[in-house]
Design a protein around this motif. Structure first.
Motif, mmCIF file in Angstrom:
data_model
loop_
_atom_site.group_PDB
_atom_site.id
_atom_site.type_symbol
_atom_site.label_atom_id
_atom_site.label_comp_id
_atom_site.label_asym_id
_atom_site.label_seq_id
_atom_site.Cartn_x
_atom_site.Cartn_y
_atom_site.Cartn_z
ATOM 1 N N GLU A 8 20.035 -10.257 58.313
ATOM 2 C CA GLU A 8 19.802 -12.003 58.143
ATOM 3 C C GLU A 8 20.066 -12.528 56.324
ATOM 4 O O GLU A 8 19.297 -11.197 55.716
ATOM 5 C CB GLU A 8 19.095 -12.472 58.505
ATOM 6 N N LEU A 9 21.845 -13.625 55.936
ATOM 7 C CA LEU A 9 21.267 -13.531 55.007
ATOM 8 C C LEU A 9 20.695 -14.943 54.570
ATOM 9 O O LEU A 9 20.909 -15.828 56.136
ATOM 10 C CB LEU A 9 22.802 -13.191 54.250
ATOM 11 N N SER A 13 20.790 -13.924 49.950
ATOM 12 C CA SER A 13 19.563 -13.159 49.836
ATOM 13 C C SER A 13 19.222 -12.224 51.171
ATOM 14 O O SER A 13 19.216 -13.224 52.315
ATOM 15 C CB SER A 13 18.521 -13.446 48.777
ATOM 16 N N ILE A 14 18.750 -10.963 50.897
ATOM 17 C CA ILE A 14 18.366 -10.611 51.851
ATOM 18 C C ILE A 14 17.065 -10.992 52.434
ATOM 19 O O ILE A 14 16.388 -10.403 51.115
ATOM 20 C CB ILE A 14 18.659 -9.153 52.047
ATOM 21 N N LYS A 15 16.957 -11.258 53.935
ATOM 22 C CA LYS A 15 15.189 -12.334 53.772
ATOM 23 C C LYS A 15 14.538 -10.908 54.158
ATOM 24 O O LYS A 15 14.794 -9.950 54.571
ATOM 25 C CB LYS A 15 15.645 -12.776 55.118
ATOM 26 N N ALA A 40 26.262 -7.096 57.608
ATOM 27 C CA ALA A 40 25.578 -8.006 56.366
ATOM 28 C C ALA A 40 26.467 -8.941 56.929
ATOM 29 O O ALA A 40 27.945 -8.601 56.395
ATOM 30 C CB ALA A 40 25.109 -7.492 55.284
ATOM 31 N N ALA A 44 27.566 -12.950 49.520
ATOM 32 C CA ALA A 44 26.278 -12.028 49.417
ATOM 33 C C ALA A 44 26.947 -11.554 48.039
ATOM 34 O O ALA A 44 28.122 -10.908 48.460
ATOM 35 C CB ALA A 44 25.735 -11.362 50.313
ATOM 36 N N GLU A 48 23.088 -7.299 45.664
ATOM 37 C CA GLU A 48 22.454 -8.157 47.120
ATOM 38 C C GLU A 48 22.402 -6.876 47.507
ATOM 39 O O GLU A 48 20.978 -6.071 47.867
ATOM 40 C CB GLU A 48 21.918 -9.997 47.215
ATOM 41 N N LEU A 49 23.415 -7.047 47.988
ATOM 42 C CA LEU A 49 23.513 -6.040 49.203
ATOM 43 C C LEU A 49 23.267 -4.400 49.208
ATOM 44 O O LEU A 49 22.750 -3.562 50.139
ATOM 45 C CB LEU A 49 24.933 -5.616 49.934
ATOM 46 N N HIS A 62 30.200 -5.443 54.997
ATOM 47 C CA HIS A 62 30.109 -7.148 54.827
ATOM 48 C C HIS A 62 31.149 -7.445 55.151
ATOM 49 O O HIS A 62 32.070 -6.987 54.496
ATOM 50 C CB HIS A 62 29.566 -6.839 52.945
#
Length: 324
Positions: A8-9, A13-15, A40, A44, A48-49, A62
């Protein structure tokens, strides 16, 4: 074979809970001699990924675009099904959340897969495929065998320990993924989003300081807020407190509120009703402060302090500031 891991984003940002899910999925992939692939969905950056690689992922698919910018469990489930077909994934891992549960249910039905939610440990993969899950709002655990070819695991926070010092230095490879989207998945659309700012998310927080009726009223809450600020913690409350409008309802933690699993949960003036315990029993460490030595919460606490919260909280705050 690959293990597909949905993350989850939030605001690009990645949680943090999803990074834990990546680490879990990577360990499962190692068990079955497969590779860990992350899915994802949403906006993002590549930088970040790539962080998913630090937690064991080899590749990130993605899927982005205007239609996928907002959470949509129907569309996201479709994307997940298509990604699992591309990667020939027989094990699919998702974080335990409202979105994760909704996607897992819809995608598993499409794939005729077995799904287990509330997973608390790595599966047993020798001979059979068994997982341990939390049941009865966390008061017990069950071992469940999944016999379907495709298996969905919806993982609770803190299901495994993560060694931050031992994280990979290499990032994951980012691969654009362009699924076919169905119009039927967009019968309801998000037209506006207002996100809370300046507050830590209770579901993402590592430390939570929470108050109950023992705080005696909203005018006495500053001592609790001061401690939370000193610890860099989120704030929560019991149901009676939110019902009395002492604190906003989005801070209500419990069976009928938000369920949390921080590393440290500090309960101030909360007696420990079973409904509240159901929302916090995933916490790694629970500290209870209450002047009543017979308060039920002490039975579930790792550490207990018997005393007046208005005397203890300022001392804890001073100590936290001194350490930081």
């Amino acid at each position: 074979m690959s293990v597909l891991i949905f993350i989850e984003l939030d605001n690009g940002s990645i949680k943090k809970t999803s990074l834990e899910t990546v680490a879990y999925g990577a360990k499962v992939a190692a068990q079955v001699n497969g590779k860990a692939v992350v899915l994802a969905i949403g906006d993002a950056s590549s930088a970040e990924l790539e962080k998913a690689g630090h937690y064991g992922a080899e590749k990130v698919l993605h899927a982005a675009g205007e239609k996928l910018a907002h959470e949509n469990s129907l569309a996201y489930a479709d994307v997940l099904v298509q990604a699992s077909a591309q990667e020939q994934s027989q094990i699919i891992v998702l974080p335990k959340s409202g979105l994760g549960d909704a996607i897992a249910a819809r995608a598993a039905a499409r794939l005729k897969a077995g799904v287990v939610s509330g997973v608390t440990a790595l599966p047993e993969t020798e001979g059979t495929f068994k997982v341990t899950r939390s049941i009865f709002t966390g008061k017990a655990f069950a071992t469940t065998e999944i016999k379907s070819e495709i298996k969905f695991l919806v993982v609770r926070k803190n299901a495994i320990e993560i060694d931050e010092a031992g994280l990979n230095t290499a990032g994951a490879t980012i691969e654009p993924f362009s699924p076919a989207l169905r119009d039927a998945d967009f019968q309801a659309n998000v037209v506006d989003v207002e996100k809370a700012s300046g507050e830590l998310s209770l579901t993402e927080a590592e430390i939570i300081v929470s108050g109950g009726r023992g705080m005696k009223g909203p005018e006495h809450w500053q001592a609790l807020l001061d401690l939370a600020s000193a610890l860099g913690a989120a704030t929560g409350c019991s149901k009676p407190v939110s019902d009395l409008d002492w604190r906003p309802h989005h801070e209500h933690i419990g069976q009928t509120g938000i369920k949390v699993a921080p590393n440290l949960y500090i309960a101030c003036g909360i007696s420990g009703a079973i409904q509240h315990l159901a929302g916090v029993n995933g916490s790694k460490c629970i500290v209870v402060i209450n002047k009543d030595p017979e308060a039920p919460f002490f039975k579930s606490a790792d550490y207990g302090v018997v005393g007046d919260v208005f005397e203890i909280l300022p001392r804890l705050t001073a100590a936290a500031k001194a350490i930081r």
